[in-house]
Design an enzyme around this catalytic site. Structure first.
Site, PDB file in Angstrom:
ATOM      1  N   ALA A  10       0.851  -1.189   0.000  1.00 51.45           N
ATOM      2  CA  ALA A  10       0.000   0.000   0.000  1.00 51.45           C
ATOM      3  C   ALA A  10       0.887   1.240   0.000  1.00 51.45           C
ATOM      4  O   ALA A  10       2.100   1.160   0.213  1.00 51.45           O
ATOM      5  CB  ALA A  10      -0.906  -0.020   1.235  1.00 51.45           C
ATOM      6  N   SER A  13       4.361   2.439   2.151  1.00 48.26           N
ATOM      7  CA  SER A  13       5.001   1.223   2.663  1.00 48.26           C
ATOM      8  C   SER A  13       6.506   1.215   2.385  1.00 48.26           C
ATOM      9  O   SER A  13       7.169   0.220   2.650  1.00 48.26           O
ATOM     10  CB  SER A  13       4.353  -0.028   2.051  1.00 48.26           C
ATOM     11  OG  SER A  13       4.466  -0.010   0.638  1.00 48.26           O
ATOM     12  N   LYS A  15       8.153   1.755  -0.662  1.00 47.43           N
ATOM     13  CA  LYS A  15       8.573   1.118  -1.907  1.00 47.43           C
ATOM     14  C   LYS A  15       9.723   1.861  -2.584  1.00 47.43           C
ATOM     15  O   LYS A  15      10.707   1.246  -2.990  1.00 47.43           O
ATOM     16  CB  LYS A  15       7.369   1.011  -2.861  1.00 47.43           C
ATOM     17  CG  LYS A  15       6.247   0.131  -2.338  1.00 47.43           C
ATOM     18  CD  LYS A  15       5.087   0.066  -3.305  1.00 47.43           C
ATOM     19  CE  LYS A  15       4.416   1.398  -3.494  1.00 47.43           C
ATOM     20  NZ  LYS A  15       3.840   1.953  -2.244  1.00 47.43           N
ATOM     21  N   GLU A 105       6.975   2.716  -9.404  1.00 49.84           N
ATOM     22  CA  GLU A 105       5.579   2.967  -9.812  1.00 49.84           C
ATOM     23  C   GLU A 105       5.157   2.031 -10.954  1.00 49.84           C
ATOM     24  O   GLU A 105       4.518   2.436 -11.931  1.00 49.84           O
ATOM     25  CB  GLU A 105       5.394   4.429 -10.225  1.00 49.84           C
ATOM     26  CG  GLU A 105       5.798   5.437  -9.166  1.00 49.84           C
ATOM     27  CD  GLU A 105       4.910   5.434  -7.923  1.00 49.84           C
ATOM     28  OE1 GLU A 105       3.886   4.715  -7.927  1.00 49.84           O
ATOM     29  OE2 GLU A 105       5.225   6.143  -6.960  1.00 49.84           O
ATOM     30  N   CYS A 164      -5.523   2.627  12.332  1.00 45.97           N
ATOM     31  CA  CYS A 164      -6.002   1.868  13.487  1.00 45.97           C
ATOM     32  C   CYS A 164      -4.953   0.892  14.018  1.00 45.97           C
ATOM     33  O   CYS A 164      -5.152   0.273  15.055  1.00 45.97           O
ATOM     34  CB  CYS A 164      -7.272   1.105  13.125  1.00 45.97           C
ATOM     35  SG  CYS A 164      -6.975  -0.260  11.961  1.00 45.97           S
ATOM     36  N   TYR A 198      -3.772  10.582  -0.550  1.00 42.92           N
ATOM     37  CA  TYR A 198      -4.142   9.182  -0.342  1.00 42.92           C
ATOM     38  C   TYR A 198      -3.832   8.763   1.089  1.00 42.92           C
ATOM     39  O   TYR A 198      -2.922   9.304   1.722  1.00 42.92           O
ATOM     40  CB  TYR A 198      -3.389   8.271  -1.320  1.00 42.92           C
ATOM     41  CG  TYR A 198      -3.794   8.482  -2.757  1.00 42.92           C
ATOM     42  CD1 TYR A 198      -4.847   7.760  -3.317  1.00 42.92           C
ATOM     43  CD2 TYR A 198      -3.146   9.427  -3.552  1.00 42.92           C
ATOM     44  CE1 TYR A 198      -5.236   7.967  -4.630  1.00 42.92           C
ATOM     45  CE2 TYR A 198      -3.534   9.640  -4.867  1.00 42.92           C
ATOM     46  CZ  TYR A 198      -4.575   8.909  -5.398  1.00 42.92           C
ATOM     47  OH  TYR A 198      -4.970   9.122  -6.699  1.00 42.92           O
ATOM     48  N   CYS A 205     -11.292  -0.352   7.998  1.00 46.57           N
ATOM     49  CA  CYS A 205     -11.416   1.108   7.960  1.00 46.57           C
ATOM     50  C   CYS A 205     -11.872   1.588   6.587  1.00 46.57           C
ATOM     51  O   CYS A 205     -12.653   2.541   6.480  1.00 46.57           O
ATOM     52  CB  CYS A 205     -10.092   1.763   8.352  1.00 46.57           C
ATOM     53  SG  CYS A 205      -9.700   1.604  10.114  1.00 46.57           S
TER      54      CYS A 205
END
Length: 215
Positions: A10, A13, A15, A105, A164, A198, A205
């Site tokens: 996601a 993270s 990347k 990407e 969360c 984003y 969630c």
């Protein structure tokens, strides 16, 4: 044997940070790498930009109709010519070559361009490390990611957490600070007049914010 790797996660993270670290690791050992990204990713222009503030220029951009294998061959040949032009002495009997192609990407690649990556691995014997996200803000797979999941020799998940504390797997879109679940698949964060951003979220969630909607 060279392999095609898809390292996905996601947003946020790490990347791009992981890609730049991989490039550094190769170069620290005296090996040469090529870095590329799709031109549609206008964030950072011709650079790979980590959220930690680390940046590096790419060797080439990939446009929607480009043949990635041909682009790779062109830049690989440029590296070979540079060796001749600078009269680099013998390196233990080994000529300078590309040890790895790194793609940032990768979700923005076309299906055909991912096929090119596999050809680079198998026919040119050069490993390819592709980094990207699996799904868009509607939980639907990007074409490039879908094809990488189908073709990659190795799949590796890079993990991050939701607000969360659970593992984040989805990428929710906000426009002006409000969640949206309709729109074009591609909207580069923070470049829109409405400030598109984003948030990485777990399934629970995401469903709470979307009212149970998926796709």
């Amino acid at each position: 044997m060279a392999k095609l790797y898809f390292r996905y996660g996601a947003m946020n993270s790490g990347k791009s940070t992981a890609l730049l670290q991989a490039a550094y690791n190769y170069e620290e050992r005296g090996q040469h790498v090529l870095l590329a990204k799709p031109a549609i990713d206008t964030k950072g222009a011709e650079q790979i930009t980590s959220r930690l503030g680390v940046t590096r220029d790419v060797d080439f951009l990939i446009r929607p109709g480009d043949d990635v294998r041909s682009l790779f061959a062109e830049h690989r040949s440029r590296l070979h010519r540079a060796e001749v032009d600078t009269l680099i002495p013998d390196h233990g009997g080994m000529s300078i070559d590309v040890a790895c192609l790194l793609i940032d990407e990768a979700q923005f690649l076309t299906r055909e361009q991912v096929d090119d990556l596999l050809r680079i691995v198998v026919l040119d014997a050069v490993p390819v490390l592709a980094y990207g996200i699996r799904t868009d803000f509607r939980t639907q797979a990007f074409p490039g990611s879908r094809r990488l999941l189908e073709l990659a020799h190795t799949l590796e998940e890079l993990k991050t957490i939701c607000r969360c504390g659970r593992k984040a797997i989805f990428n929710a879109r906000l426009v002006g600070g409000r969640f949206v679940f309709d729109g074009d698949q591609v909207a580069i964060d923070e470049l829109s007049a409405d400030r598109v951003t984003y948030e990485s979220m777990c399934a629970e969630c995401y469903l709470r914010e979307s009212g149970g909607r998926l796709g």
